[in-house]
Design an enzyme around this catalytic site. Structure first.
Site, PDB file in Angstrom:
ATOM      1  N   GLU A   1       9.026   0.833   2.061  1.00 19.03           N
ATOM      2  CA  GLU A   1       9.548   0.027   3.177  1.00 19.03           C
ATOM      3  C   GLU A   1      11.031   0.268   3.379  1.00 19.03           C
ATOM      4  O   GLU A   1      11.520   0.409   4.510  1.00 19.03           O
ATOM      5  CB  GLU A   1       9.273  -1.449   2.904  1.00 19.03           C
TER       6      GLU A   1
ATOM      7  N   GLY B   1       0.835  -1.188   0.000  1.00 15.28           N
ATOM      8  CA  GLY B   1       0.000   0.000   0.000  1.00 15.28           C
ATOM      9  C   GLY B   1       0.867   1.233   0.000  1.00 15.28           C
ATOM     10  O   GLY B   1       2.093   1.161  -0.007  1.00 15.28           O
TER      11      GLY B   1
END
Length: 762
Positions: free
Chosen positions: A62, A28
């Site tokens: 990330e 996401g």
């Protein structure tokens, strides 16, 4: 790409708790709380860069968060470049450039995000990592796991709070003997006496680095398990631990050897074989280097250094005893459950630590036995310990003793009870007279860490090993002291002599303090000790005739003997050493005696001795010592027959005016005539005395040296100090090419000659 899956599986198999975002999270725009928490709570993050990873915005988001945590919290990041050049990651080239070109076309990606992603790639691209390219992926996975284990377990404290003094030993082993950079397959031994912490050291090394290997196995108590379970069960344990398969079936040792060789030859393994005491154990479990894959490490703990050597161990590490500070800390952990003693127990704690002499086993057992005890109980325990050693400690130490032959056991007990601290060469003749194969038996005791021989030849053993040996003798007859083979405690000896309770099993008596006159003591006190071979005693109060019938004596050391002459019925045919300092002897015996085994006579400070009688019956005599026998005036001509005499010491014999006119003692190494103030002429040498290394003529009345000194070709030390009548040195002295020490101080008539001598020697 299967690499992450294999890496994840390997980490879980090693027991490392691992979080894999692909397994639990969906991608996401914003990183989830679950993933953020996982990153923040982790010690390590492994990032696998593939050719397509930069195309995923989720991966880049990330990555940015990981780098942020790396900078804020010190998170360790380990990058893996999977068929990707690290420079392409740093500089966004190749597929990374293509990915960013695509992101630039995406209206949902802003410039700020792009810059953050590029900065994160640059930061991680500069980190040390692994480049997977045409290499076995399993090797890279093993290196990653090894890196994590080596750091993770080194930082974690040991589960044992009382593990003290270990870090330096572990580091020494890892740096010098086991380190990965040393290459090849290495077998390393850890050796020393029981209770020295060999297993603890091996376990701590195993705890820290076992994750560096594809397979590992720790087999403890091999000596005991071999007896109770057999070698096949140990082979099964080894393979089961390494292959993580409990269903392995082996029917005999030879089949087990073949399975181990074929199965492990390609695997990088770490194996601990603890408490090995037989060659067959190593041969069954890890017989040769080529049984194991490159980089494998095998640690073998054993009390027997010779076993390790003959089994081709590459290096042997000798376990060290604890220093005083570490010993006190270890003792305190057991006695007080903290690293230092209670205030009122400091001195007593130090007493117990001193008793243990750095042996971890003793410190643990003693400390544990005193936990929660009151001060009076501590004092009582210390008193008891000096009278009766702790049985738990001795039982463990005795394991090595129990494996000895009868001859080796006898030698160990002789040293423990009589000869600790003696020079090995000085007592060689005594020990060999007991039919020991001395060189071999001493070698066995050293290999099993039961004794030590210092550089100066001193025989030594740990105090607790000596206690163990003496306790073994006491157990021979717990209640009746006269039924023990050795007696060395003063009260025990007095009890046996006073009550005439000695028996035929008594082989040795030694007492270092003078025995005072004991009421009702008679000569019969020794009458039952038919095989007494060692007698060391100090007394001028013993009854006459007590040595009659002691026909097996090899050593008689009787300080203060007041006999004027040894009795004619005293059989000396087995006697090896006769030491009678400060005796009242005028002459040793009447007539000629059969003394075939006699090697040493020492009558030092026997002021009544007037002559040295016929010694032709002692052809194997090696040492004659009559130091400070001030009334000795005559040396019997039979000295010429002593072809094996090494030492002749007549120092301080002030009445000795002459020596036999001619002498030929080819074995003589030391001749000491210092202080023989009436000696005016040095003996004339006949034959070759080429072994003489030390000659002392200090304080004699000699005027010159005979030409025959040229035969002293091995002379190293010549002492002519205070020879006030010496007016010349023989020209033959110039031939003494081995001479290193020449003492001429006090030779008042020799000043000019001394100067010429020094110049000529220079």
């Amino acid at each position: 790409m299967n690499f992450p899956d294999h890496l994840y599986t390997a980490l879980k198999q090693k027991g490392i708790i691992t979080f894999w975002d692909d397994e639990k999270l969906e991608g996401g725009k914003y990183i989830s709380e679950e993933l953020l928490k996982a990153i923040e709570e982790s010690k390590y993050v492994i990032i696998v860069f593939s050719t397509n990873c930069a195309f995923s915005k989720w991966c880049l988001i990330e990555l940015t968060k990981i780098v942020e945590c790396m900078k804020k919290t010190g998170l360790t990041v380990l990058p893996v470049f999977y068929h990707v050049d690290p420079s392409d990651v740093r500089n966004q080239r190749g597929t990374f450039a293509e990915a960013f070109a695509k992101h630039e076309e995406d209206i949902k990606v802003n410039t700020e995000d792009m810059q953050a992603w590029k900065a994160a790639l640059k930061d991680v691209g500069h980190l040390f990592g692994w480049h997977v390219h045409d290499r076995h992926e399993s090797i890279i996975i093993q290196k990653i796991i090894g890196r994590i284990f080596s750091e993770l377990y080194h930082k974690l404290p040991s589960v044992f709070e009382d593990l003290v003094g270990m870090d330096s030993r572990v580091e020494e082993m890892l740096d010098s003997y086991i380190g990965e950079g040393l290459g090849g397959v290495r077998f390393v031994g850890i050796c020393r006496m029981g209770g020295m912490g060999k297993t603890t050291l091996a376990h701590e090394i195993y705890r820290r680095i076992f994750g560096n290997f594809e397979g590992r196995s720790f087999i403890a108590n091999i000596r005991e398990k071999t007896k109770n379970q057999g070698l096949v069960s140990l082979q099964k344990q080894l393979l089961s631990q390494i292959l993580m398969d409990s269903g392995i079936n082996i029917w005999d040792v030879w089949e087990g050897i073949n399975v181990i060789r074929k199965t492990l030859c390609k695997i990088n393994v770490f194996i601990i074989l603890d408490d090995v005491d037989g060659d067959e154990q190593l041969e069954a479990l890890a017989g040769k280097h080529d049984w194991l894959g490159l980089g494998s490490r095998i640690i073998v703990t054993s009390k027997d250094s010779h076993l390790l050597k003959r089994c081709s161990v590459d290096y042997i590490y000798t376990a060290k005893k604890l220093n005083n500070d570490d010993a006190l800390q270890l003792f305190s952990w057991k006695a007080f459950h903290k690293p230092y003693p209670e205030e009122n127990y400091v001195n007593l704690s130090k007493d117990f630590v001193n008793y243990a002499k750095g042996l971890p086993l003793a410190l643990k057992i003693l400390g544990s036995s005193l936990f929660a005890k009151k001060l009076k109980e501590w004092e009582s325990a210390l008193y008891k310990l000096k009278k009766e050693p702790n049985r738990n400690i001795l039982d463990i130490l005795q394991i090595s003793f129990d494996g000895l032959t009868n001859s080796e056991k006898g030698l160990f007990l002789d040293i423990a009870c009589f000869f600790k601290g003696e020079n090995k060469d000085c007592i060689r003749d005594i020990l060999e007279s007991f039919y020991y194969s001395l060189n071999y038996d001493i070698g066995v005791l050293m290999n099993k860490s039961l004794i030590t021989i210092y550089d100066d030849g001193t025989l030594w053993m740990h105090d607790l090993l000596q206690d163990m040996g003496q306790e073994i003798v006491c157990r021979e007859s717990p209640k009746e002291r006269g039924g023990r083979s050795m007696l060395w405690i003063y009260d025990d000896i007095i009890h046996v002599l006073k009550n005439n309770s000695g028996t035929e099993v008594v082989e040795g008596i030694m007492v270092n303090i003078p025995i005072q006159k004991v009421e009702h003591l008679s000569a019969e006190a020794f009458s039952k000790m038919k095989i007494l071979r060692l007698l060391k005693i100090s007394s001028d109060k013993l009854p006459r005739g007590f040595i009659n019938g002691l026909n097996y004596l090899s050593l008689l050391k009787w300080h203060g003997c007041q006999l004027k002459c040894l009795p004619t019925n005293f059989q000396l045919n087995k006697l090896v050493e006769l030491r009678m300092h400060c005796s009242g002897i005028k002459q040793l015996w009447n007539g000629n005696m059969n003394l075939d085994n006699l090697r040493l006579i020492d009558l030092s400070d026997s002021q009544n001795l007037i002559e040295m009688q016929d010694l032709s019956g002692a052809p194997k005599l090696k040492q004659l010592i009559f130091r400070h026998c001030t009334r000795l005036y005559q040396i019997h001509a039979s000295i010429e027959d002593l072809k094996q005499l090494i030492r002749l010491d007549l120092n301080g014999c002030k009445c000795l005016g002459s020596l036999p006119h001619k002498i030929s003692l080819e074995a003589l190494e030391i001749l000491d005539l210092g202080g023989c103030s009436r000696l005016k002429k040095f003996l004339e040498i006949v034959g070759n005395m080429s072994r003489l290394s030390k000659l002392c003529l200090s304080e004699t009345a000699i005027k010159d040296l005979p030409l025959s000194v040229e035969h002293f070709t091995s002379l190293i030390e010549l002492d002519l100090r205070d020879c006030k009548n010496l007016s010349s040195l023989s020209n033959a002295c110039c031939c003494l090419m081995s001479l290193k020490i020449l003492t001429l101080s006090g030779c008042s008539k020799l000043d000019e000659y001394q100067r010429i001598w020094v110049i000529s020697k220079a």
